[in-house]
Scaffold this motif. Structure first.
Motif, mmCIF file in Angstrom:
data_model
loop_
_atom_site.group_PDB
_atom_site.id
_atom_site.type_symbol
_atom_site.label_atom_id
_atom_site.label_comp_id
_atom_site.label_asym_id
_atom_site.label_seq_id
_atom_site.Cartn_x
_atom_site.Cartn_y
_atom_site.Cartn_z
ATOM 1 N N ASP A 169 11.261 -10.522 1.381
ATOM 2 C CA ASP A 169 10.759 -9.182 1.050
ATOM 3 C C ASP A 169 11.074 -8.813 -0.394
ATOM 4 O OD1 ASP A 169 9.601 -8.785 3.482
ATOM 5 O OD2 ASP A 169 11.018 -7.264 4.186
ATOM 6 N N GLN A 170 12.198 -9.282 -0.902
ATOM 7 C CA GLN A 170 12.564 -9.041 -2.303
ATOM 8 C C GLN A 170 11.501 -9.636 -3.229
ATOM 9 O OE1 GLN A 170 16.258 -10.981 -3.238
ATOM 10 N NE2 GLN A 170 16.083 -10.645 -5.433
ATOM 11 N N ARG A 200 8.237 -7.601 -2.904
ATOM 12 C CA ARG A 200 8.266 -6.319 -3.632
ATOM 13 C C ARG A 200 8.018 -6.541 -5.118
ATOM 14 N NH1 ARG A 200 12.667 -5.541 -0.403
ATOM 15 N NH2 ARG A 200 14.102 -5.953 -2.113
ATOM 16 N N THR A 241 16.551 -2.868 2.312
ATOM 17 C CA THR A 241 15.640 -1.868 1.742
ATOM 18 C C THR A 241 15.056 -0.914 2.767
ATOM 19 O OG1 THR A 241 13.763 -3.393 1.946
ATOM 20 C CG2 THR A 241 14.969 -3.407 -0.142
#
Length: 955
Positions: A111-112, A115, A561
């Motif tokens: 996910d990092q 993003r 997050t």
């Protein structure tokens, strides 16, 4: 200190840990296995990784690379030295939108990366359900795929280059090369040269076995991929993807990115059986979806029981036995919606299912996607004690055209062995994650598990399918690789292992030359716990240890997050600061011969120290591990061993102190304003001088209540209002607003000013004191059968939760718990009935309100009632922040040694979210600690929602 440890400390800039607790934390992953390593290294860079391999080779110690530790087949547990790449090596080194590539370290989370890529309209193609904690290193090690693999393939299809440490600690950059370059590299007299020289020979000598030995179906993550290196260009980077850290230690990767679709629409078919849902898959695939996902009743029922996922139940039609999620992605929303509607029509024509939900907006899809990604965790929550849904046949895949027939025969095997199982997974690629419930602590269960594994392996082979389709081989399936691939191809794979790793240093026992799948089993390895009498009631099987051992290490607490769990891990990224780390540490302590003494261990106390007791884990952990409760109990035994610190006694007596402060105000407020006294307080009590203290109010809620004019009638009858320690003595205006609203709504308010819920004592481990307070308050509240409300969530909700753990045999406590209501619900009912009228001309009306919910509120009842109450203010635009825990956590943020961490937690998401709002936006928060933290960490003031409602009331 051993020679191995001392050498590592000299050679490595990152941390080195050889203590028993750290070793235990890294002895487990999300599989059913456990192997205790000799030590753990947290490399800061590739130099550290290479140095660790050098030292390990010198000491003839294996090396086990590890990312998030969420592998399901046991890939990341092993003897020797664990290298945790997630703590420091988690940086995106470069992202090039033009070439659609990113260079990442192995600890970067999926996910990092997404993003970072999203502003450029890009994403990483493979989409795992664990994307909020799965590292790219782990995905490369497993050859992960996910729900979108029908469109995007597997990780192996997206890796361009790898920077690696070889088994002799030399460094190499692997990638596609032409024949001339391969020959040039092959001429080198190095291990890298040998790879370019000898691997083509292995391929050439086993060409026939390679051509015919691999399963027919394309979605494979088992064995070594000799089939991918048969043609030019010669690509070692691609070859080592899926090798589970057994051939190289990867440190960096250059990966491809793909265009991110602008729109997603989802058809959710409702079916009366799992088999009926699977039979509808072929119709779905005829419309070229990006994914087809199955979820059975087991997971659906569990989602309804959890606050975190309960919203799914509100949008489903009837009571389906199974759901089929069919996703369509692309840039033309009308075209996608058309496909969805045509599928819905085809299902009706073929009588597949009884209803199709069409989710075309992100709002409609959020609850669906949240539960879909949580499928594994929700299934795990169905376990009880050591009876768990285990991953040993959960990763098979067949061509989707065979899926219905294959699944029916799979179910027959389970029925024959009288095994219950949960079904979910990726129907679009023929992969179902079927997890039978097994109790490995019971006689005969291990043998039964093995028998099922062997029959399923034979079944999937008969259909040309694969035994490992995205979760890898690990310890669960490597044993069967000789039979799956055949002797010749398997021996070629063994040659590959010996070529890359002659000394057997890199993650031995995986893919080839593996132990039996029934060796190293986690539950079988746990000793019988020693006797322990707990103060709190732990109702799960196994008591306190069983409560901690519910953790199956799937790592949701490592997300960073979204949600509130786990705030300390988000701040430190240390395994021991996650819910998982603490739960495993407690399992170790509670498995000692004298668990009471073990609970007083200083190292265990260190592991638990940064737990904020926010209770987010109770709702966000799919298995409901309640670390706040476990910490309270543990602290009580720690105090038995070491005595109770003065500061803990002070914070545990907060109601008495607040009452005294109110009685002596304003003089009692002077110490908080004098720097010299604040420094003395920090020196003597450990209460930080950096944070403002609450202000005591002389005219407190109780004195105001006694003197106010009372309404003449109360048609709604009596209601009890819990005058908590803060609403009463430091923020009485909130309590006044609540009383006024209730009385105007038609209630006779009875203010409960005597007694304390015990929350503050419980948070400091003063459980005996908390029990006395709880018993006293329950006795006072038992004089009435009226509903009970309050303004401070942590106090009111204690009566619904912890009080029952402190007084498990008290019928009166259960009665009181049953009468607790949310104040927001009560007031919303009054507004809807016309008993309270709100003004469109009030100052909160027609304003944007950002709301931050209290962690205990989120964990116990959710925030919907508060959000809905705020939305009743005329014209109000209410936005609930997903900003995690505020970091204050009652007394935690006042403690000098915790102040910096408290502010780090607040600075992560909450402070930026609040300060980003214009001055016209109203900030609301239900918790006193949250409001204190917002006032301290931002230039804004937060209001209690009840204050806003009172201000909006038409007088």
């Amino acid at each position: 200190m051993s020679d191995l440890e001392s050498k590592l400390r000299r050679e490595i800039s990152g941390e080195v840990a050889f203590d028993d607790y750290t070793r235990h934390l890294f002895s487990r992953d999300a599989s059913m296995y456990t192997i205790t390593p000799l030590g753990v290294v947290f490399p800061r860079d590739a130099d550290d990784a290479a140095a660790a391999v050098v030292v390990a080779r010198e000491h003839e110690v294996p090396v086990v690379p590890r990312g998030a530790g969420t592998s399901l087949a046991g890939q990341t547990v092993g003897p020797g030295l664990v290298l945790d790449f997630s703590r420091h090596m988690n940086k995106i080194l470069d992202l090039d939108p033009d070439s659609r590539t990113a260079r990442v370290q192995m600890g970067v989370v999926q996910d990092q990366l997404n993003r970072a890529a999203a502003p450029h309209g890009l994403m990483f193609g493979p989409d795992t359900s664990t994307s909020n904690r799965a590292t790219l290193g782990g995905m490369i090690g497993n050859n992960s795929a996910g729900s979108g693999s029908v469109r995007y393939g597997m990780t192996i299809d997206h890796v361009r280059e790898l920077s690696v440490v070889l088994a002799d600690a030399s460094r190499a950059r692997l990638g596609p090369v032409d024949e001339a370059e391969r020959q040039r590299r092959a001429a080198a007299g190095t291990l890298e040269g040998a790879l370019y020289r000898e691997l083509p020979r292995i391929v050439a000598e086993n060409k026939e076995a390679i051509t015919g030995g691999y399963p027919e179906f394309w979605r494979r993550s088992g064995g070594y991929r000799l089939d991918r290196i048969s043609a030019e260009p010669f690509d070692l980077a691609e070859f080592v993807v899926g090798s589970e850290g057994t051939l190289v230690v990867a440190t960096e990767a250059l990966v491809d990115l793909v265009p991110k679709p602008k729109h997603t629409v989802i058809a959710v078919g409702h079916f009366t059986s799992t088999q009926a849902a699977i039979e509808a898959t072929e119709d779905a695939l005829s419309f070229d979806p990006s994914g087809v996902e199955l979820m059975d009743r087991t997971i659906l029922d569990l989602s309804r029981e959890r606050i975190e996922y309960a919203s799914l139940g509100t949008i489903l039609e009837g009571d389906p036995d199974a759901l089929l999620f069919v996703s369509f992605t692309g840039d033309d929303k009308d075209e996608l919606t058309g496909r969805l509607q045509r599928l819905s029509s085809l299902w009706r024509k073929h009588e597949h299912g009884y209803h199709t939900l069409e989710a075309v907006t992100p709002q409609q899809q959020s609850a669906l996607l949240k539960v879909r990604k949580a499928g594994l965790g929700l299934l795990m929550a169905a376990g009880s004690g050591t009876r768990r849904p285990l991953a040993f046949v959960e990763d098979t895949a067949v061509d989707p055209k065979h899926l219905a027939e294959y699944t029916a025969k799979f179910a027959e095997i389970l029925d024959r062995y009288e095994m219950q199982a949960g079904f979910y997974g990726h129907c679009s690629v023929g992969c179902l994650h079927i997890r039978p419930f097994v109790d490995l602590a019971e006689p005969g269960e291990t043998e039964k598990m093995r028998a099922v594994a062997e029959e399923v392996k034979s079944l999937v082979t008969a259909y040309g399918g694969v035994n490992s389709s995205e979760h890898g081989d690990g310890l669960a399936r490597s044993e069967f690789n000789r039979e799956i691939f055949g002797d010749e191809l398997y021996e070629a794979m063994c040659r590959v292992k010996h070529l890359f790793d002659p000394a057997g240093t890199l993650n031995p026992g995986k893919i080839v030359e593996a132990p039996s799948m029934t060796d190293n089993l986690r539950d079988a390895a746990l000793p019988e716990p020693g006797p322990l009498r707990t103060r709190l009631s732990f109702e799960v099987v196994g008591g306190m240890r069983g409560s901690a051992d519910r953790c199956m290490n799937i790592g949701v607490c490592r997300k960073s997050t979204s949600g509130a769990m786990c705030p300390s891990y988000m701040a430190t990224t240390r395994e021991e600061d996650s819910t998982r780390g603490r739960a495993n540490a407690l399992v170790k302590a509670l498995s000692e011969p004298d668990p009471k003494a073990a609970l007083g261990d200083e190292r265990l106390h260190e592991v638990l120290d940064l737990c904020l007791m926010c209770k987010a884990c109770k709702s966000e952990c799919p298995l409901g591990v309640d670390m706040a409760k476990l910490k309270s109990e543990t602290l009580s035994h720690y105090h038995d061993e070491h005595g109770v610190p003065l500061r803990s006694r002070v914070f545990g007596s907060i109601r008495a102190l607040n009452r005294l402060g109110s009685a002596t105000a304003p003089l009692s407020n002077l110490p908080g304003r004098i720097p010299l006294l604040r420094r003395a307080m920090q020196r003597l009590l450990g209460i930080t001088a950096n944070r403002p203290l609450p202000r005591f109010e002389r005219r407190n809620l109780g004195s105001w209540f006694r003197k106010r004019a009372r309404p003449e009638s109360a048609p709604r009858g009596p209601i009890l209002f819990l005058a908590d320690s803060f609403t009463t003595y430091t923020e009485p205006d909130i309590g006044k607003a609540a009383v006024d609203l209730l009385e105007r709504a038609g209630y006779e308010v009875r203010l409960v000013t005597e007694g304390c819920c015990g929350r503050s004592s419980l948070s400091k481990g003063l459980v005996d004191d908390a029990q006395r307070k709880a018993q006293d308050l329950v006795s006072r509240l038992s004089d009435s059968d009226a509903p009970l409300v309050g303004c401070e969530p942590s106090c009111v909700l204690t009566l619904r939760d912890e009080t029952l753990s402190m007084l498990p045999d008290s019928g009166a406590a259960r009665d009181v718990a049953g009468r607790v209501r949310q104040l927001e619900e009560v007031l919303s009912e009054a507004i809807d009935a016309g008993d309270l009228e709100l003004s469109a001309d009030s100052w909160p009306a027609a304003r944007k309100v950002v709301f931050h919910g209290h962690c205990h509120q989120k964990a116990e009842v959710g925030t919907l009632a508060t959000v809905e109450l705020l939305r009743r203010i005329p014209g109000a635009e209410v936005v609930e922040l997903d900003a995690g825990c505020c970091g204050m956590a009652g007394s935690f943020g006042f403690e000098a040694e915790h102040y910096e961490l408290s502010m780090t937690v607040g600075s992560d998401r909450l402070f930026p979210a609040v300060t980003a709002e214009p001055a016209t936006t109203i900030v609301a928060a239900t918790g006193v600690s949250c409001r204190q933290q917002i006032a301290h960490g931002t230039p804004r003031e937060a209001h209690h929602p009840i204050e806003l409602l009172r201000a909006a009331l038409r007088d």
